[in-house]
Design an enzyme around this catalytic site. Structure first.
Site, mmCIF file in Angstrom:
data_model
loop_
_atom_site.group_PDB
_atom_site.id
_atom_site.type_symbol
_atom_site.label_atom_id
_atom_site.label_comp_id
_atom_site.label_asym_id
_atom_site.label_seq_id
_atom_site.Cartn_x
_atom_site.Cartn_y
_atom_site.Cartn_z
ATOM 1 C CB SER A 121 -7.412 0.027 18.284
ATOM 2 O OG SER A 121 -7.635 1.128 17.417
ATOM 3 C CE LYS A 129 0.638 5.762 15.349
ATOM 4 N NZ LYS A 129 -0.637 5.397 14.724
HETATM 5 P P1 13P Z 1 -3.026 2.944 17.652
HETATM 6 O O1 13P Z 1 -2.576 2.053 18.788
HETATM 7 O O2 13P Z 1 -3.225 4.359 18.067
HETATM 8 O O3 13P Z 1 -4.171 2.350 16.910
HETATM 9 O O4 13P Z 1 -1.779 2.986 16.614
HETATM 10 C C1 13P Z 1 -1.199 1.817 16.227
HETATM 11 C C2 13P Z 1 0.007 2.136 15.442
HETATM 12 O O5 13P Z 1 -0.071 2.653 14.346
HETATM 13 C C3 13P Z 1 1.318 1.844 16.050
HETATM 14 O O6 13P Z 1 2.341 2.006 15.127
#
Ligand code: 13P
Length: 252
Positions: free
Chosen positions: A210, A8
């Site tokens: 998660s 991200k």
């Molecule tokens: P998390 O693992 O932080 O919940 O994020 C999942 C996600 O959006 C992967 O693209």
């Protein structure tokens, strides 16, 4: 098994290179899992140099569907291909929620990425309100139908789907193994309806939301869960490796 770390909007270039370098060293023995990392656009070229020739593959977090030109702020599929990207995440719920991504734009991006022999990771998933309203299957079927519109069977075969329930992303609340399995089974049945059983069986469907080292084994043990799209836990080498190991140990 396909595991992808979606970093991200985290890590400057030097931090990205450091994490990629640590991962290359730590994950060298992973053999049964195809895995990739998706740093920011800005870090792709440098991270590409780090992972070249290793078992760590490179992914991008988004793409534009046009080749080039007056599209300020966007990055084309050619540009991604040129730096060694193999997987492109498309239609992430954060793109859909904050940046106006629609099933139509997802479809255009998927076609573009496939035309350059990269693998689109098509993200689908419902909000908590949609789930509570009994609309899980309605939402998933609209997203899948939209993403695959106009794709041939051969093209569909070269895609990956990520089922990411929006309410599980970044919240620490994971779908239970059963909830995830049911949604994955439904996604596979949709693909089967569109392209037949053998294509549906050959496509990898990742779970995202998660996913952590301590819940990964249970999730990847499910019949229709073929990997994971990992956010927070992909930002440290130990937790990402924990998930890779859980996937590596899944009965083949
Ligand atoms: P998390 O693992 O932080 O919940 O994020 C999942 C996600 O959006 C992967 O693209």
């Amino acid at each position: 098994m396909v595991i992808v770390g979606n970093w991200k909007m985290n890590k400057i270039v030097s931090e990205s290179v450091k994490l990629a370098t640590e991962l290359v060293a730590a994950a060298s023995s992973i053999q049964n899992v195809v895995f990739a990392i998706a740093p920011s656009y800005l870090a792709l070229a440098k991270v590409s140099d780090v992972v070249k020739g290793t078992n760590v593959k490179l992914a991008a977090q988004d793409v534009h569907w046009e080749n080039q030109g007056a599209f300020t702020g966007k990055v084309s599929a050619d540009m991604l291909k040129d730096v060694g990207v193999e997987f492109v995440i498309i239609g992430h719920s954060e793109q859909r929620t904050y940046f106006g991504e629609t099933d139509l734009s997802v479809n255009k991006k998927v076609k573009k990425v496939l035309s350059l022999e990269m693998t689109p990771i098509i993200c689908v998933g419902e909000t908590i309100a949609e789930r509570k309203a009994g609309q899980l299957e309605l939402v998933l079927s609209a997203q899948i139908t939209g993403a695959y519109a106009g794709l041939s069977g051969d093209e569909a075969q070269r895609t990956v789907v990520a089922y990411e329930p929006v309410w599980a992303i970044g919240t620490g609340v994971t779908a239970t193994d059963d909830e995830a399995q049911q949604a994955h089974q439904f996604v596979r049945s949709m693909i089967a309806k569109l392209y037949g059983d053998s294509t549906a069986q050959s496509i990898s469907i990742q779970y995202g939301g998660s996913m952590k080292p301590d819940n990964a084994a249970g999730l990847v043990a499910q019949k229709d869960i073929d990997g994971g799209l990992i956010g927070g836990a992909a930002l440290q080498v130990d937790s990402f490796l924990g998930i890779l190991n859980a996937a590596e140990m899944r009965r083949q």
